[in-house]
Design a protein around this motif. Sequence first.
Motif, PDB file in Angstrom:
ATOM      1  N   ASN A   1       0.870  -1.432  -0.126  1.00 53.49           N
ATOM      2  CA  ASN A   1       0.013  -0.009   0.007  1.00 53.49           C
ATOM      3  C   ASN A   1       0.698   1.331  -0.075  1.00 53.49           C
ATOM      4  OD1 ASN A   1      -2.840   1.531   0.423  1.00 53.49           O
ATOM      5  ND2 ASN A   1      -2.175   1.891   2.322  1.00 53.49           N
ATOM      6  N   THR A   2       1.882   1.265   0.771  1.00 55.43           N
ATOM      7  CA  THR A   2       2.802   2.367   0.971  1.00 55.43           C
ATOM      8  C   THR A   2       3.443   2.609  -0.206  1.00 55.43           C
ATOM      9  OG1 THR A   2       2.845   2.059   3.186  1.00 55.43           O
ATOM     10  CG2 THR A   2       4.113   3.455   2.377  1.00 55.43           C
ATOM     11  N   ASP A   3       4.295   1.338  -0.546  1.00 47.19           N
ATOM     12  CA  ASP A   3       5.409   1.507  -1.731  1.00 47.19           C
ATOM     13  C   ASP A   3       4.659   1.531  -3.025  1.00 47.19           C
ATOM     14  OD1 ASP A   3       7.023   0.922   0.368  1.00 47.19           O
ATOM     15  OD2 ASP A   3       7.326  -0.952  -0.018  1.00 47.19           O
ATOM     16  N   ARG A   4       3.375   1.225  -3.425  1.00 42.07           N
ATOM     17  CA  ARG A   4       2.909   1.164  -4.606  1.00 42.07           C
ATOM     18  C   ARG A   4       1.704   1.910  -5.005  1.00 42.07           C
ATOM     19  NH1 ARG A   4       3.618   2.101  -9.777  1.00 42.07           N
ATOM     20  NH2 ARG A   4       2.318   0.549 -11.144  1.00 42.07           N
ATOM     21  N   THR A   5       0.768   1.651  -3.836  1.00 41.63           N
ATOM     22  CA  THR A   5      -0.691   2.127  -4.079  1.00 41.63           C
ATOM     23  C   THR A   5      -0.789   3.390  -4.176  1.00 41.63           C
ATOM     24  OG1 THR A   5      -1.516   0.016  -3.263  1.00 41.63           O
ATOM     25  CG2 THR A   5      -3.023   1.861  -3.333  1.00 41.63           C
ATOM     26  N   PHE A   6      -0.276   4.354  -3.024  1.00 39.70           N
ATOM     27  CA  PHE A   6      -0.160   5.871  -3.067  1.00 39.70           C
ATOM     28  C   PHE A   6       0.213   6.330  -4.527  1.00 39.70           C
ATOM     29  CE2 PHE A   6       0.441   6.290   1.883  1.00 39.70           C
ATOM     30  CZ  PHE A   6      -0.812   5.751   2.194  1.00 39.70           C
ATOM     31  N   PHE A  20      -5.830   0.117   4.522  1.00 39.87           N
ATOM     32  CA  PHE A  20      -4.702  -0.436   5.016  1.00 39.87           C
ATOM     33  C   PHE A  20      -3.832   0.251   5.661  1.00 39.87           C
ATOM     34  CE2 PHE A  20      -5.658  -3.204   0.882  1.00 39.87           C
ATOM     35  CZ  PHE A  20      -6.073  -4.406   1.785  1.00 39.87           C
ATOM     36  N   SER A  21      -3.795   1.591   5.552  1.00 40.34           N
ATOM     37  CA  SER A  21      -2.831   2.435   6.305  1.00 40.34           C
ATOM     38  C   SER A  21      -3.212   2.529   7.889  1.00 40.34           C
ATOM     39  CB  SER A  21      -2.953   3.848   5.708  1.00 40.34           C
ATOM     40  OG  SER A  21      -2.339   3.820   4.501  1.00 40.34           O
ATOM     41  N   SER A  22      -4.682   2.330   8.107  1.00 39.92           N
ATOM     42  CA  SER A  22      -5.082   2.438   9.422  1.00 39.92           C
ATOM     43  C   SER A  22      -5.408   0.843   9.862  1.00 39.92           C
ATOM     44  CB  SER A  22      -6.392   3.323   9.626  1.00 39.92           C
ATOM     45  OG  SER A  22      -7.290   2.593   8.781  1.00 39.92           O
ATOM     46  N   LEU A  23      -4.926  -0.090   9.137  1.00 37.96           N
ATOM     47  CA  LEU A  23      -5.370  -1.504   9.578  1.00 37.96           C
ATOM     48  C   LEU A  23      -4.942  -1.806  11.078  1.00 37.96           C
ATOM     49  CD1 LEU A  23      -6.964  -3.827   8.349  1.00 37.96           C
ATOM     50  CD2 LEU A  23      -4.620  -4.968   7.737  1.00 37.96           C
ATOM     51  N   SER A  24      -4.139  -1.734  11.494  1.00 36.82           N
ATOM     52  CA  SER A  24      -3.445  -1.775  12.788  1.00 36.82           C
ATOM     53  C   SER A  24      -4.307  -1.631  14.033  1.00 36.82           C
ATOM     54  CB  SER A  24      -2.296  -1.572  13.162  1.00 36.82           C
ATOM     55  OG  SER A  24      -1.841  -0.274  13.234  1.00 36.82           O
ATOM     56  N   ALA A  25      -5.234  -0.482  13.606  1.00 36.48           N
ATOM     57  CA  ALA A  25      -6.338  -0.292  14.673  1.00 36.48           C
ATOM     58  C   ALA A  25      -7.447  -1.146  14.931  1.00 36.48           C
ATOM     59  CB  ALA A  25      -6.748   1.198  14.500  1.00 36.48           C
ATOM     60  N   TYR A  26      -7.499  -2.017  13.950  1.00 37.10           N
ATOM     61  CA  TYR A  26      -8.578  -3.139  14.181  1.00 37.10           C
ATOM     62  C   TYR A  26      -8.169  -4.313  14.865  1.00 37.10           C
ATOM     63  CZ  TYR A  26     -10.931   0.222  11.028  1.00 37.10           C
ATOM     64  OH  TYR A  26     -11.415   1.328  10.580  1.00 37.10           O
ATOM     65  N   PHE A  27      -6.895  -4.415  15.311  1.00 33.69           N
ATOM     66  CA  PHE A  27      -6.644  -5.662  15.722  1.00 33.69           C
ATOM     67  C   PHE A  27      -6.447  -5.915  17.174  1.00 33.69           C
ATOM     68  CE2 PHE A  27      -5.118  -6.345  11.472  1.00 33.69           C
ATOM     69  CZ  PHE A  27      -4.442  -7.761  11.308  1.00 33.69           C
ATOM     70  N   ALA A  28      -6.616  -5.148  17.761  1.00 35.68           N
ATOM     71  CA  ALA A  28      -6.562  -5.123  19.500  1.00 35.68           C
ATOM     72  C   ALA A  28      -7.291  -4.054  20.119  1.00 35.68           C
ATOM     73  CB  ALA A  28      -5.096  -5.445  20.053  1.00 35.68           C
ATOM     74  N   THR A  29      -7.756  -4.226  21.560  1.00 30.47           N
ATOM     75  CA  THR A  29      -8.238  -3.156  22.110  1.00 30.47           C
ATOM     76  C   THR A  29      -7.785  -3.257  23.734  1.00 30.47           C
ATOM     77  OG1 THR A  29     -10.382  -4.597  22.663  1.00 30.47           O
ATOM     78  CG2 THR A  29     -10.348  -2.982  20.855  1.00 30.47           C
TER      79      THR A  29
END
Length: 711
Positions: free
Chosen positions: A64-69, A437-446
């Motif tokens: 996402n960072t290396d190509r999609t942007f 995808f840039s913010s995906l890690s926010a959905y892994f734990a609470t």
Amino acid sequence: MTYVDEPGAHAVRATTSAPGPELRPAHAPPGAVPVVPRAGRLAPLPLDSLVLDGGMWGRYQAVNTDRTFDHVLHWLDHEGWLANFDRVAAGEPMGDRPGWVFSDSEVYKLTEAMAWECARTGDEALRVRLEALAVRVAAAQDPDGYLNTAFGHEGQAGRWSDLAEGHELYVAGHLLQAAVAHVRCLGDGTLVRTAVRVADQLCEEFADGARESICGHPEIEVGLAELGRALDEPRYLDMARTFLDRRGHGTLGEGSFGRAYFQDDVPVRSAEVLRGHAVRALYLSAAAIDVAVDRSDAELLAAVQRQYDRTVARRTYITGGMGSRHQDEGFGEDWELPNDRAYCETCAGIASIMVAWRLLLATGEVRYADLIERTLYNVVAVSPSDSGDAFFYANPLHQRVEGDPVDPTRANPRAESSDRAPWFEVSCCPTNLARTFSSLSAYFATTDERGVQLHQYGDYALRTPRPGGPLALRVHSDYPDGGSVVVVVEEAPEGPCELRLRVPEWCEGATLRVRDGVPEDVAPGWVTATGPWRPGDRVELRLPLRPRVIDPDPRIDSVRGCLAVEQGPDVLCLEGIDLPPGWSLDDVAVDDPSPGLREGLPVRVSLRPRPGPEGGRPYRPRSGGSSAPATAGEGGRRARRRAGRRAGSRAGRRAARHRRAAALPRLGQARAHHHAHLAPHDLRRRQDRRLHRRRSEPVLGKFSATACCRM
């Protein structure tokens, strides 16, 4: 438990958009997280608290960072959508403006993605690029704060002249969400001040007693609610609530698809199920949860939960995809879930995750984390190519033949393309994927008062403050290719601290081992390991990945008599390239594979051809004739009359047709068998996405795949 947004928000309130802002350093301060409700059972973790540094999702973020942007930015320039801001700033006539009326929103979603990425990586060069984009956007803003390149300029329709279809408030909502990402990740800046002026202007324009209307595409509501939290500005949350309360009263008229298309047929509090355009309905639901939680509105929260739960139970595909009608990108009626005509827009998958995540935070119910997993793996993850520069807009579950090749040099005019396209004339999905995808890690734990909850698995490091000191965990997993999840404590707080892990709803035979203890059987749901912890302590969760045969609810007409196979979080599919020469997916049936399914890949099923009519009509009497259920005559007439009385004439005729179709003959006897492999439900991917998934190419340009097979 209650918690508030991070301090410093008041400092970024502004009423002008001055150039050359003083930006804070490009590291992630506390609060760099997409959703920060003021109350709830669970609290989200900032992006820098959980780092996906390997595995499947780490690779997605890197691409996402290396190509999609760069890919998205190229197409925004190529199509002239970014230059629209420059032209407005220069005072040029805009009658020949390129792009749909909502194309500004793709620029805003890219800036949102870039802001989250700055929090994740601290990339200074990306921060500079983000600021350059923000300056170009701000230059097109009118003196009173209005900002839109499609309305209000020479050669264009006036402001707010087409609220049903013009998307002006929708576009503004995405700008506000981009500003939320910026303020939480980088602090004050040009983008934030620009968004504040937009929000202030529309709060005045649409106040009670002024322009009392709504937007045909919900989005402004969720943008206002989250910006209000980020800036501690209650006016924005009040305006979001006002927009919610106005919906459902026919303000926008009938339009081309009826009031339900806009969710303007029934008030939000009164509706029983999501309907109309799927993305619109889901964005509206996300905003309603935000307002309900922050205003302690239990009635509103219960209404949205009721609607979403029924939608999941009756209007959602096995993949987690939502939307079964192409004509309006919308929900069908209950049980209307055709495989080959599934729309399952990528944006609808993302929007469903937005709703499920908010309900998870509000209620703590593990089933919402289960649905997020299903949708992530079978809708969101299958949309982009491995190289991050081509995408699916729609995600059907059954494709009979491969369509025309996509021209890589032009925007694809058709959302239901059979191949991934680099860009679309309506290109909401690529930018939505980028910000997700840039913010995906926010959905892994609470976290909560008792400890930390792990909702999704992969390779990541987690560190979060606790009352007795920080808790740092290292999570190792080859999920979804393997079912081992190992959590190693690297830093431990003093005193008790719970570690809760999710056992997926599909998993049978899971075991949990804490430290050097004996593995214990655990059931689906939450499983809790309790401290105190010491560095080096290990918690091992074993999730068996035995394939499972899934039967559909018999009320889903299109897949009655079918089965599906799942393994772990993946819905598998049968691909035409694996069949012998001369065989077609339309002409085979699958034997029940339950007795022979074993853990591991590949998953094998036994197929048999089924005889069909050689010519004439595609219908025939059932063998034995007299035992077949009646589909015509008096029984059929009675069924049609009952349906008409219950659901109205057109709906009644449709229901009657479904019942007659349901009585078609079952399959013939087996004549031969062929063993075929099942692949993850990533129709038409033909690339290695995960370990142990084989690469496959189409044979002679022909291709078909299905996620559900006839028995």
